[in-house]
Write an enzyme that holds these catalytic residues in place. Structure first.
Site, short mmCIF file in Angstrom:
data_model
loop_
_atom_site.label_atom_id
_atom_site.label_comp_id
_atom_site.label_asym_id
_atom_site.label_seq_id
_atom_site.Cartn_x
_atom_site.Cartn_y
_atom_site.Cartn_z
N HIS A 57 0.83 -1.21 0.00
CA HIS A 57 0.00 0.00 0.00
C HIS A 57 0.87 1.26 0.00
CE1 HIS A 57 -3.70 2.31 1.24
NE2 HIS A 57 -2.76 3.15 1.65
N GLU A 58 1.79 1.33 0.96
CA GLU A 58 2.64 2.53 1.06
C GLU A 58 3.55 2.65 -0.15
OE1 GLU A 58 1.72 4.65 3.05
OE2 GLU A 58 0.49 3.37 4.33
N HIS A 65 1.71 4.47 -2.87
CA HIS A 65 1.82 5.93 -2.70
C HIS A 65 3.22 6.38 -3.15
CE1 HIS A 65 -1.94 6.65 -0.67
NE2 HIS A 65 -1.65 5.94 0.39
N HIS A 122 3.52 6.70 -6.83
CA HIS A 122 2.80 7.92 -7.25
C HIS A 122 3.75 9.12 -7.11
CE1 HIS A 122 -1.51 9.88 -6.97
NE2 HIS A 122 -0.98 9.99 -8.17
ZN LIG Z 1 -2.97 5.22 1.86
#
Ligand SMILES: [Zn+2]
Length: 367
Positions: free
Chosen positions: A139-140, A143, A146
């Protein structure tokens, strides 16, 4: 309702017989980090090379240089995965430097980091992650991608500087690969024997991924709707409001099943009252899930490492930051406006589609 989780856990054990410790033996922190790097290389063509002599703010931090396939510098990435006394709880991504394009046209590349508080190694075992921790690392890292792959010109629009209800798309879609069999076979090796995770365990992980999803999604929808109901109140009507009564009114209006209790009670449900910019923003996790499941379904149809789909996701979502309207970007990637059907299918609440190219679709776990 207070007994619900007790019985849900009994059902989970009986139906799926999934032993978390057995699974964790394949998830040493170094293996899982290799997993996220392999994922980034296969999907987006970027490589991670450790820089052992780079300056770092703590000896436990690892620093990597990220390069594209033509060997151009893309970003610096740091991982900081273990708890220490001065550290805030939880996991997050942030930046020491955001990306932007300078007035002379040169591009300043970002320095991005991921922080976690994962299970520490012991004297005789490496740090072994739980399934939840593995998904958190992915998940991290979503990010992080991104932030790292951004090509937006303005600092205020680069990387994760996007609308609140769009920012969890890259992170949540990346979680889908964590338990994807094709990737598991490249990173999940037993810490003692070095053997790759067996097919039988992969099957169990897949089966258990839809456990309790009807309950969970209903609970999350009610939390989001309660938050929005508070947000819709006129301030003058909310001054001396009876909170218990208001919650009951909302439950009645929603026809909330009696087996469901509110996930958070209003006085401590911090998304309701702001804090980190969340006012009336709890729904964003679910909305992002509509986006990420619809997006990931395109990958399952074309192939989870399909180069054309990955290129489209990179160019239309990851590189664009907030430089265009999220709906425009999503439609350019997905070919249509977001639909909820994929979310229901992936959570096992609606029949699954057959894969376009034949064979089984491998659906990894939700959160
Ligand atoms: Zn998040």
């Amino acid at each position: 309702p207070w007994d619900y989780y007790y019985y849900a856990e009994k059902v989970r054990r009986k139906k799926y017989a999934l032993d978390e410790n057995e699974v964790s033996a394949y998830f040493s922190v170094d293996n899982v980090r290799k997993g996220i790097f392999t994922l980034a290389e296969r999907l987006y063509g970027v490589t991670f090379t450790e820089l052992p002599d780079a300056p770092k703010y703590n000896p436990e931090v690892n620093v990597y240089e990220v390069k594209d396939k033509d060997n151009n510098h893309v970003a610096v990435f740091m991982t900081d995965y273990f708890p220490r006394p001065s550290k805030r709880q939880g996991a997050w991504m942030s930046e020491f430097r955001g990306a932007f394009e300078d007035t002379d046209g040169t591009s300043a590349r970002p320095i991005v980091y991921n922080v976690g508080n994962f299970t520490r190694p012991t004297a005789d075992t490496p740090a072994l992650l739980t399934i939840d921790e593995v998904q958190t690392m992915f998940h991290e890292f979503g990010h992080g991608l991104h932030g790292m792959l951004t090509k937006a010109k303005l600092r205020s629009q680069a990387g994760t500087n996007v609308d609140r209800d769009f920012v969890e798309l890259p992170s949540q879609i990346t979680e889908h690969w964590a338990l994807e069999p094709e990737l598991l076979k490249e990173y999940a090796f037993h810490y003692k024997t070095g053997e790759v995770i067996p097919e039988s365990l992969i099957k169990k992980l897949e089966a258990a991924s839809t456990h309790n999803q009807g309950f969970e999604i209903t609970e999350r929808v009610t939390a989001a709707l309660l938050d929005l109901e508070w947000g819709a109140l006129n301030p003058s009507d909310s001054e001396n409001i009876d909170i218990d009564k208001f919650e009951k009114q909302v439950a009645a209006k929603l026809d909330m099943p009696s087996q469901i209790a509110y996930r958070y009670r209003s006085p401590y449900f911090k998304h309701i009252f702001g804090g980190d910019g969340y006012a009336s923003g709890y729904y964003t996790y679910l909305w992002a899930e509509v986006l990420d499941t619809d997006g990931f379904e395109l990958f399952t149809e074309k192939g989870v490492f399909d180069p054309a789909t990955a290129k489209s996701f990179k160019e239309n979502i990851l590189e664009m930051g907030g430089s265009e309207d999220p709906m425009t970007l999503f439609k350019r990637f997905r070919g249509h406006e977001p639909k909820v059907d994929a979310l229901l299918r992936l959570r096992g609440l609606a029949p699954r589609k057959e894969a376009a190219k034949g064979g089984d679709i491998n659906i990894p776990g939700g959160k």
